[in-house]
Enzyme design. Sequence first.
Site, PDB file in Angstrom:
ATOM      1  N   GLU A   1       0.823  -1.214   0.000  1.00 47.98           N
ATOM      2  CA  GLU A   1       0.000   0.000   0.000  1.00 47.98           C
ATOM      3  C   GLU A   1       0.851   1.256   0.000  1.00 47.98           C
ATOM      4  OE1 GLU A   1      -3.512  -1.830   2.903  1.00 47.98           O
ATOM      5  OE2 GLU A   1      -2.099  -0.347   3.642  1.00 47.98           O
TER       6      GLU A   1
ATOM      7  N   CYS B   1      -2.626   1.916   8.119  1.00 45.75           N
ATOM      8  CA  CYS B   1      -1.601   1.095   7.489  1.00 45.75           C
ATOM      9  C   CYS B   1      -1.978  -0.386   7.494  1.00 45.75           C
ATOM     10  CB  CYS B   1      -0.291   1.303   8.246  1.00 45.75           C
ATOM     11  SG  CYS B   1       1.100   0.495   7.493  1.00 45.75           S
TER      12      CYS B   1
ATOM     13  N   CYS C   1       3.396  -5.361  16.091  1.00 42.73           N
ATOM     14  CA  CYS C   1       2.737  -4.358  16.939  1.00 42.73           C
ATOM     15  C   CYS C   1       1.237  -4.644  17.008  1.00 42.73           C
ATOM     16  CB  CYS C   1       2.985  -2.959  16.383  1.00 42.73           C
ATOM     17  SG  CYS C   1       4.746  -2.507  16.333  1.00 42.73           S
TER      18      CYS C   1
ATOM     19  N   CYS D   1      -1.512  -2.540  14.780  1.00 40.72           N
ATOM     20  CA  CYS D   1      -1.249  -2.334  13.355  1.00 40.72           C
ATOM     21  C   CYS D   1      -1.666  -3.541  12.531  1.00 40.72           C
ATOM     22  CB  CYS D   1       0.243  -2.050  13.158  1.00 40.72           C
ATOM     23  SG  CYS D   1       0.715  -1.726  11.449  1.00 40.72           S
TER      24      CYS D   1
END
Length: 352
Positions: A96, A337, A120, A123
């Site tokens: 992306e 994200c 994480c 995310c």
Amino acid sequence: MSEAIQKKEIKCLSIEELKADLKEMREKPFRAGQIFKWLHEAVESFDEMTNLSKELRAKLSERYELTVPICVRKQVSQVDGTRKYLWQMRGGDCVESVLMRYEHGNTVCVSTQVGCRMGCKFCASGLFGLKRHLSAGEILDEVLFIQKESGEPVSNIVLMGTGEPLDNYENVLKFLHLVSCPGGIQIGQRHISLSTSGLADKIELLANEKLQITLSISLHAPDDESRSSIMPVDKRYPVARLMQACAYYFDTTGRRISYEYMMARGKTDRPWQAEKLASLLRGRPAHVNLIPLNPVKESPLQPSSRDTVRKFQQILERHGVTATVRRKLGPDIDAACGQLRRRTLEEGEIIQ
């Protein structure tokens, strides 16, 4: 050339490296600048390089791979015009990128890896793990082809998309030199930000390069107990070790560091954590970017309230720490994200 010989990725080469190859091919060295310029105009075929002879174009085609990403999906925010792209790179891997519009110019957020191994908890990028590193040329492609597709110039770059940039150190470093090199797209290093989850040894290595980029640290919690529960990297590089590396970075480069801090309800947004963060940064040339959490369905973490974010900011500022709240862009699209890639994979549109 034998098919068994793997072609070089031409967009990974500097002008000097192109000159050396051209000398070996018995071509004039000035052609390197022409080729480099064409590459940074996002040509999709060597035949588009019309000021080169057909013979030279044939040689280039035989010797080099010219990467051309395919736009698999694009989302455009009706709120602020933010554009999110899902690119299919060589081998079918998808990454992306995001085009964000600001008063000071257009910023592109690029990915540096296919997936991520940092794990994480907040995310979506690492939900499928790390598949591979992107090459310097592939990272460059994200910028070049967004500029080509949108028809708008890019003035700033942030390496804050999928992947940990410093986990792909050599390719990212080469990208930084390529994208800022005279003769190409030439985006100055002061207009580039690199975000890391905190690989302390690589931060110190990067400091020795003495680049003019802005380093952003994804801190997200001021103590090891809180941070390690959402960022596994903290177990390898605890907060004290990370801050030691940050001090070395500033002492070596003279560049102020930006600290990204994700605001998660009841997890990272408590007043004592604001006090702890202020204490951690006291006396350091630093800026804190408070980031309202973008929820990921696989994570139990929820965003802090506006009032909580405001009070957290006030505590920091009372202690002399500069803090701003990041404006949320693309609220009506998969702007966080990893979300667009994840959703596309789940829907079976792309199989990797």
